[in-house]
Design a protein around this motif. Structure first.
Motif, mmCIF file in Angstrom:
data_model
loop_
_atom_site.group_PDB
_atom_site.id
_atom_site.type_symbol
_atom_site.label_atom_id
_atom_site.label_comp_id
_atom_site.label_asym_id
_atom_site.label_seq_id
_atom_site.Cartn_x
_atom_site.Cartn_y
_atom_site.Cartn_z
ATOM 1 N N THR A 105 30.863 37.246 20.077
ATOM 2 C CA THR A 105 31.885 37.824 19.211
ATOM 3 C C THR A 105 32.636 38.960 19.878
ATOM 4 O OG1 THR A 105 30.240 39.285 18.214
ATOM 5 C CG2 THR A 105 30.659 37.185 17.112
ATOM 6 N N ALA A 106 31.996 39.630 20.837
ATOM 7 C CA ALA A 106 32.667 40.692 21.578
ATOM 8 C C ALA A 106 31.944 40.926 22.887
ATOM 9 C CB ALA A 106 32.713 41.983 20.761
ATOM 10 N N GLY A 107 32.664 41.349 23.900
ATOM 11 C CA GLY A 107 32.051 41.637 25.190
ATOM 12 C C GLY A 107 32.880 42.621 25.980
ATOM 13 N N ALA A 108 32.224 43.319 26.897
ATOM 14 C CA ALA A 108 32.884 44.253 27.804
ATOM 15 C C ALA A 108 32.278 44.079 29.190
ATOM 16 C CB ALA A 108 32.709 45.690 27.329
ATOM 17 N N PHE A 109 33.138 44.036 30.196
ATOM 18 C CA PHE A 109 32.697 43.860 31.579
ATOM 19 C C PHE A 109 33.400 44.879 32.448
ATOM 20 C CE2 PHE A 109 33.465 42.208 35.845
ATOM 21 C CZ PHE A 109 32.181 41.905 36.263
ATOM 22 N N LEU A 110 32.640 45.548 33.322
ATOM 23 C CA LEU A 110 33.201 46.499 34.283
ATOM 24 C C LEU A 110 32.896 46.018 35.683
ATOM 25 C CD1 LEU A 110 34.544 49.281 34.879
ATOM 26 C CD2 LEU A 110 32.218 50.238 34.883
ATOM 27 N N GLY A 111 33.939 45.900 36.503
ATOM 28 C CA GLY A 111 33.756 45.463 37.876
ATOM 29 C C GLY A 111 34.935 45.900 38.729
ATOM 30 N N PRO A 112 34.903 45.620 40.029
ATOM 31 C CA PRO A 112 36.025 45.956 40.903
ATOM 32 C C PRO A 112 37.278 45.192 40.494
ATOM 33 C CG PRO A 112 34.057 45.434 42.172
ATOM 34 C CD PRO A 112 33.777 45.011 40.764
ATOM 35 N N ALA A 113 38.414 45.864 40.524
ATOM 36 C CA ALA A 113 39.685 45.200 40.240
ATOM 37 C C ALA A 113 40.106 44.377 41.451
ATOM 38 C CB ALA A 113 40.760 46.223 39.903
ATOM 39 N N GLY A 114 40.864 43.324 41.206
ATOM 40 C CA GLY A 114 41.410 42.555 42.310
ATOM 41 C C GLY A 114 42.396 43.397 43.104
ATOM 42 N N ASP A 115 42.558 43.106 44.372
ATOM 43 C CA ASP A 115 43.420 43.926 45.231
ATOM 44 C C ASP A 115 44.764 43.274 45.509
ATOM 45 O OD1 ASP A 115 42.653 41.856 46.841
ATOM 46 O OD2 ASP A 115 41.658 43.090 48.352
ATOM 47 N N THR A 116 45.102 42.226 44.753
ATOM 48 C CA THR A 116 46.339 41.489 45.040
ATOM 49 C C THR A 116 47.569 42.139 44.423
ATOM 50 O OG1 THR A 116 45.973 40.074 43.116
ATOM 51 C CG2 THR A 116 45.115 39.303 45.230
ATOM 52 N N ALA A 117 47.385 43.059 43.470
ATOM 53 C CA ALA A 117 48.534 43.636 42.765
ATOM 54 C C ALA A 117 48.847 45.051 43.214
ATOM 55 C CB ALA A 117 48.282 43.615 41.256
ATOM 56 N N GLY A 118 48.223 45.516 44.297
ATOM 57 C CA GLY A 118 48.527 46.848 44.791
ATOM 58 C C GLY A 118 47.510 47.882 44.346
ATOM 59 N N THR A 119 47.938 49.140 44.350
ATOM 60 C CA THR A 119 47.031 50.248 44.055
ATOM 61 C C THR A 119 47.440 51.039 42.827
ATOM 62 O OG1 THR A 119 48.275 51.706 45.546
ATOM 63 C CG2 THR A 119 46.407 50.494 46.494
ATOM 64 N N ASP A 120 48.521 50.671 42.183
ATOM 65 C CA ASP A 120 48.963 51.372 40.981
ATOM 66 C C ASP A 120 48.226 50.812 39.770
ATOM 67 O OD1 ASP A 120 50.964 53.128 39.493
ATOM 68 O OD2 ASP A 120 51.295 51.174 38.566
ATOM 69 N N PRO A 121 47.495 51.650 39.004
ATOM 70 C CA PRO A 121 46.718 51.120 37.878
ATOM 71 C C PRO A 121 47.549 50.326 36.881
ATOM 72 C CG PRO A 121 46.000 53.341 38.377
ATOM 73 C CD PRO A 121 47.215 53.077 39.220
ATOM 74 N N ARG A 122 48.786 50.745 36.620
ATOM 75 C CA ARG A 122 49.599 50.012 35.657
ATOM 76 C C ARG A 122 49.910 48.604 36.169
ATOM 77 N NH1 ARG A 122 55.021 51.962 32.393
ATOM 78 N NH2 ARG A 122 55.497 49.932 31.461
ATOM 79 N N GLN A 123 50.326 48.496 37.427
ATOM 80 C CA GLN A 123 50.657 47.182 37.965
ATOM 81 C C GLN A 123 49.434 46.279 38.014
ATOM 82 O OE1 GLN A 123 52.479 47.982 41.767
ATOM 83 N NE2 GLN A 123 54.480 48.416 40.863
ATOM 84 N N VAL A 124 48.290 46.852 38.386
ATOM 85 C CA VAL A 124 47.068 46.054 38.453
ATOM 86 C C VAL A 124 46.642 45.621 37.050
ATOM 87 C CG1 VAL A 124 44.650 46.031 39.148
ATOM 88 C CG2 VAL A 124 46.357 47.138 40.600
ATOM 89 N N ALA A 125 46.792 46.525 36.059
ATOM 90 C CA ALA A 125 46.445 46.158 34.679
ATOM 91 C C ALA A 125 47.346 45.047 34.165
ATOM 92 C CB ALA A 125 46.544 47.386 33.773
ATOM 93 N N GLU A 126 48.621 45.096 34.489
ATOM 94 C CA GLU A 126 49.544 44.056 34.049
ATOM 95 C C GLU A 126 49.177 42.705 34.657
ATOM 96 O OE1 GLU A 126 53.236 45.767 35.252
ATOM 97 O OE2 GLU A 126 53.514 46.887 33.367
ATOM 98 N N ALA A 127 48.760 42.717 35.920
ATOM 99 C CA ALA A 127 48.334 41.464 36.546
ATOM 100 C C ALA A 127 46.997 41.008 35.987
ATOM 101 C CB ALA A 127 48.241 41.650 38.067
ATOM 102 N N ASP A 128 46.097 41.964 35.718
ATOM 103 C CA ASP A 128 44.755 41.599 35.269
ATOM 104 C C ASP A 128 44.756 41.047 33.850
ATOM 105 O OD1 ASP A 128 41.769 41.826 36.015
ATOM 106 O OD2 ASP A 128 41.871 42.639 33.985
ATOM 107 N N ILE A 129 45.565 41.610 32.950
ATOM 108 C CA ILE A 129 45.559 41.112 31.571
ATOM 109 C C ILE A 129 46.061 39.676 31.524
ATOM 110 C CG2 ILE A 129 47.837 42.009 30.974
ATOM 111 C CD1 ILE A 129 44.744 41.854 28.666
#
Length: 231
Positions: A105-129
């Protein structure tokens, strides 16, 4: 391994086939425990599940030396199930499109972000979502996504570091409504690594309130510290 929910973690853990899913349909209620800009959540016994910040038990340390809070009704999964990251879930049911898989019903996962979208958290979040939604709610588990709407996109602070989060409201082909959220932020250990926190939450039914996303995010910290940078 498939642990089902609105959350396929293969993109984060590389080679792991971990799904975090969502399960019961329903309508939103209200939850005043999160940010004022956060969407309303389904009903839930708030008084029994809202520990004060920093008081919930923590998982083992994981990426960046951080740990996740384990809220009432949630459980931590062992390292082999988390694919090198940290995984907490609640509830369980057969995935709608493939009953051989288990969703939650719900879950949370923490891990390394992919490195394909650069180093800006906003850009990486947009690619990750986008990847999160495609991988987690695809035809194999939830019959794809019929509708989606970004309900929250803003800067946020996690473990003392400035990051960015995006929350999307989904209606799946299986008729299940859910939230998918990606939070990207720098690891507080000075390594320069970006971390990604993925959430998948059902709406209503037996799912926890959406405010648990904010509580988990706010409670992320090193096991022996407050999450601020040292040294």
């Amino acid at each position: 391994m498939a642990v089902g929910s609105a959350l396929m973690l293969a993109a984060l853990v590389g080679g792991g086939a971990l799904l975090l899913g969502n399960g019961a349909d329903g309508t939103d209620g209200t939850d005043d425990a999160g940010d004022a800009t956060a969407p309303a959540s389904g009903p839930g016994p708030e008084g029994d599940r809202e520990p004060a910040p920093g008081t919930a038990p923590l998982t083992r340390p994981g990426p960046g030396g951080l740990a996740l809070p384990v809220l009432p009704g949630w459980q931590e999964h062992p390292p082999e199930a988390a694919g090198g990251g940290l995984l907490v879930t609640t509830g369980g049911y057969p995935c709608p499109a493939d009953p051989a898989r288990s969703c939650v019903t719900a879950g949370a996962f923490l891990g390394p972000a992919g490195d394909t979208a650069g180093t800006d958290p906003r850009q990486v979040a947009e690619a990750d979502i986008a990847a999160h939604i495609e991988e987690s709610f695809g035809a194999a588990t939830y019959d794809g996504v019929r509708e989606q709407e970004v309900v929250l996109a803003e800067e946020t602070t996690v473990a003392g570091e400035r990051g960015y989060r995006i929350r999307t409201l989904l209606t799946t082909g299986a008729g299940i409504d859910a939230y998918a959220e990606s939070v990207v932020f720098p690891a507080p250990d000075g390594s320069g690594q970006l971390l990604a926190l993925r959430f998948g939450f059902d709406l209503g039914g037996e799912a926890p309130p959406a405010g648990d996303m904010d509580r988990i995010t706010a409670g992320i910290r090193p096991p022996d510290g407050d999450g601020s940078r040292t040294g």
